[in-house]
Write a protein that holds these residues in place. Structure first.
Motif: not given
Length: 282
Positions: A22-38
């Motif tokens: 967004g407009d500089g919002v600080r977050i903690q992120r977990i992501h997996d666009f390889g299907g590992g969390l599908d």
């Protein structure tokens, strides 16, 4: 003879990483666009008592091919979109978007005396639903049923949840992608929450305190991906809060670019052309 249920163990621990959106919002992120969390794709945690960390919010931006679920612990968020929806969610409330073919929306933060603490979850849509009609829904805290444990409780946002005593509840969000289910678990010091679940994908994200799952410590800021089984047992010496996510994988190719998640790269290019041409939400 009764065969004992197999207790699920931790297959993998994933640590959330600092990021900005967004407009500089600080977050903690977990992501997996390889299907590992599908069928899940991403989990963002927004948590700060410093307004500068989030005051810019998330100005208007597009999405295609996913569902988003936003859940507020404290503070609030105001949502507006091109469909004419305008609403505010606060402590214990949630909002769900089925973006389908396309939605353009904004989310702007509100604070209370503790600042802002919220989550946004991305769920992948099956190929057959990626160009479906966009929809939106608010869910208020009073609509979410609670399931008990030993000095523990579970608030069901969506999907069906059952404890080891055979008691069950279903959250108000019934159309989560991939037969998804989402809940907020709270454990007091010394608490235990035992659940019956055979879901293929089962994830536990600890955001306060620490848990133990089948002897494995899961500290704050970690996502535990669980192995197969029929029973999940959460315990905590000090007390903890966690998000529980379950679902069934789509098992389809994933192509990702920014706010768009499709199955093929050509579909991402089409999404960009549609957005630039002003036909994105047609």
């Amino acid at each position: 003879m009764t065969i004992p249920a197999i207790t699920r163990e931790v297959d993998q621990l994933v640590t959330s990483q600092p990021s900005q959106d967004g407009d500089g919002v600080r977050i903690q992120r977990i992501h997996d666009f390889g299907g590992g969390l599908d069928p899940f794709l991403m989990l963002d945690e927004l948590g700060s008592d410093r307004p500068d960390d989030y005051v810019g919010g998330f100005p208007p931006h597009p999405h295609r091919g996913i569902q988003t679920l936003t859940y507020v612990i404290h503070g609030g968020l105001t949502h507006e979109d091109h469909l004419g929806h305008s609403s505010t969610i606060q402590s214990g409330d949630a909002q769900w978007m089925h973006t389908g073919r396309g939605i353009i929306h904004s989310e702007m933060p509100l604070t209370d005396h503790q600042g802002l603490h919220a989550f946004q979850l991305w769920l992948n849509l099956a190929a057959r639903d990626k160009l479906s009609e966009a929809t939106y829904r608010d869910v208020r805290a009073a609509e979410m049923p609670t399931l008990g444990g030993h000095d523990a409780s579970l608030v069901a946002l969506g999907g069906r949840w059952e404890n080891s005593d055979g008691d069950s509840v279903s959250g108000p969000l019934e159309a989560l992608a991939g037969r998804g289910a989402v809940a907020h678990a709270r454990l007091a010091a010394g608490g235990e929450l035992a659940l019956a679940t055979k879901a293929s994908t089962l994830l536990v994200y600890v955001f306060t305190g620490s848990l133990e799952i089948a002897g494995t410590p899961v500290p704050q800021g970690r996502l535990a991906r669980l192995g197969s089984g029929e029973r999940l047992v959460l315990t905590s010496h000090e007390g903890a809060q966690a998000l529980l996510l379950s679902g069934e994988p789509h098992g389809e190719p994933i192509a990702h670019y920014g706010p768009f998640v499709m199955n093929e790269h050509a579909e991402l290019e089409q999404a960009l052309r549609d957005y630039r041409a002003g036909t994105f939400t047609d």
